[in-house]
Enzyme design. Structure first.
Site, PDB file in Angstrom:
ATOM      1  N   HIS A 170       0.835  -1.188   0.000  1.00  0.00           N
ATOM      2  CA  HIS A 170       0.000   0.000   0.000  1.00  0.00           C
ATOM      3  C   HIS A 170       0.878   1.248   0.000  1.00  0.00           C
ATOM      4  O   HIS A 170       1.882   1.301   0.704  1.00  0.00           O
ATOM      5  CB  HIS A 170      -0.958  -0.008   1.202  1.00  0.00           C
ATOM      6  CG  HIS A 170      -0.296  -0.122   2.547  1.00  0.00           C
ATOM      7  ND1 HIS A 170       0.312  -1.277   2.991  1.00  0.00           N
ATOM      8  CD2 HIS A 170      -0.123   0.809   3.529  1.00  0.00           C
ATOM      9  CE1 HIS A 170       0.805  -1.084   4.203  1.00  0.00           C
ATOM     10  NE2 HIS A 170       0.568   0.173   4.563  1.00  0.00           N
ATOM     11  N   MET A 206     -10.559   1.981  -3.127  1.00  0.00           N
ATOM     12  CA  MET A 206     -11.567   1.152  -2.478  1.00  0.00           C
ATOM     13  C   MET A 206     -12.576   2.033  -1.741  1.00  0.00           C
ATOM     14  O   MET A 206     -13.607   2.396  -2.280  1.00  0.00           O
ATOM     15  CB  MET A 206     -10.911   0.161  -1.515  1.00  0.00           C
ATOM     16  CG  MET A 206     -11.887  -0.789  -0.838  1.00  0.00           C
ATOM     17  SD  MET A 206     -11.115  -1.860   0.418  1.00  0.00           S
ATOM     18  CE  MET A 206     -10.154  -2.952  -0.610  1.00  0.00           C
ATOM     19  N   SER A 207     -12.266   2.402  -0.518  1.00  0.00           N
ATOM     20  CA  SER A 207     -13.236   3.116   0.320  1.00  0.00           C
ATOM     21  C   SER A 207     -13.596   4.478  -0.249  1.00  0.00           C
ATOM     22  O   SER A 207     -14.722   4.948  -0.074  1.00  0.00           O
ATOM     23  CB  SER A 207     -12.692   3.268   1.745  1.00  0.00           C
ATOM     24  OG  SER A 207     -11.463   3.967   1.750  1.00  0.00           O
TER      25      SER A 207
END
Length: 205
Positions: free
Chosen positions: A122, A176-177
Site C-alpha cells: 500500500h 476502495m473506500s
C-alpha cells in the site's frame, strides 16, 4: 492512467451491485474482492451486475479463479497468498492476470511468470491496514522503473494525494473506500476520473 475500483467487503450483494452499476460507465475496471462472501454470494452479485448492464470485460475477480472461469470472465487478480501467476498462466493462457505485489522483487518475479500487470501497495497508510506505514511514492517509482508491465498503485489514495501519486507515473490507481464506501459512488468516481483521465466532471458522469 486507468481507474480501478476495488470492492470493500462491507455491503450486501444488493447494496454492492447498486453501487457498482452506478459507476459502471465511469471507471475502467471493477475488482470483485469479497473475502467474507461464499461462492453463492459472489455468484449472486455477479448475476446482479450482468443483469444491470455491467460490461463483463470490466470485471476482475480477486483470487477466485474458479468463479471467473464459470462466468467466462477473463480477468483475475491474484493476491500474494493465491496461486502463482505461472500456474494460472500455464493452465488458462487466455486469462488476463494481475498480481498483488509489495516490493520490487515481487514485481519482477510476477513479470517473469507472465503477469499482465501488478497491483503495488500500500502506498499510504489506509484503514484496511491500520498501523502499517505506507511504502511511499519512492517505492512506487522503483517498481515502475523495474518492470515493463503496467503498475497500478493502491492504498490510501485520495483525491488530494493524486498529484503526488502521479509523480511516480503509475499506469493506474486503485481505489476502495474512497468510492465504494461513499454515499454517492458515482460522484466520487467521477471526481477521481476527472483527474485520472483528464475529463470534465460532467463528461465523467
Amino acid at each position: 492512467m486507468r481507474l480501478h475500483v476495488i470492492t470493500d467487503d462491507r455491503h450486501s450483494q444488493e447494496e454492492l451491485a447498486a453501487k457498482i452499476i452506478s459507476i459502471k460507465d465511469i471507471v475502467d475496471f471493477i475488482h470483485i474482492r469479497e473475502r467474507s462472501k461464499n461462492v453463492s454470494d459472489i455468484s449472486d452479485l455477479i448475476s446482479r451486475l450482468l443483469i444491470g448492464g455491467v460490461d463483463k470485460r470490466k470485471l476482475i475477480i480477486n483470487d477466485r479463479v474458479d468463479i471467473a472461469l464459470f462466468y467466462n470472465i477473463h480477468r483475475v487478480q491474484l493476491p500474494s497468498h493465491s496461486f502463482s501467476v505461472k500456474c494460472v498462466r500455464s493452465r488458462f493462457p487466455h486469462l488476463k492476470i494481475g498480481k498483488s505485489v509489495h516490493s520490487v522483487q515481487e514485481a519482477v518475479q510476477a513479470e517473469k511468470e507472465g503477469a499482465d500487470y501488478v497491483l503495488f501497495g500500500h502506498i499510504f497508510e489506509t484503514d484496511s491496514k491500520k498501523g502499517r506505514t505506507g511504502r511511499g511514492i519512492g517505492s512506487l517509482a522503483d517498481v515502475k522503473a523495474a518492470v515493463h508491465i503496467p503498475v497500478i498503485a493502491i492504498g490510501g489514495i485520495t483525491e488530494k494525494r493524486l498529484p503526488e501519486v502521479q509523480t511516480a507515473n503509475p499506469d493506474g490507481i486503485a481505489v476502495m473506500s474512497g468510492i465504494i464506501s461513499s454515499d454517492c459512488p458515482a460522484e466520487a468516481a467521477a471526481r477521481f476520473a476527472c483527474y485520472v483521465k483528464g475529463d470534465s466532471y460532467e463528461k465523467a458522469l
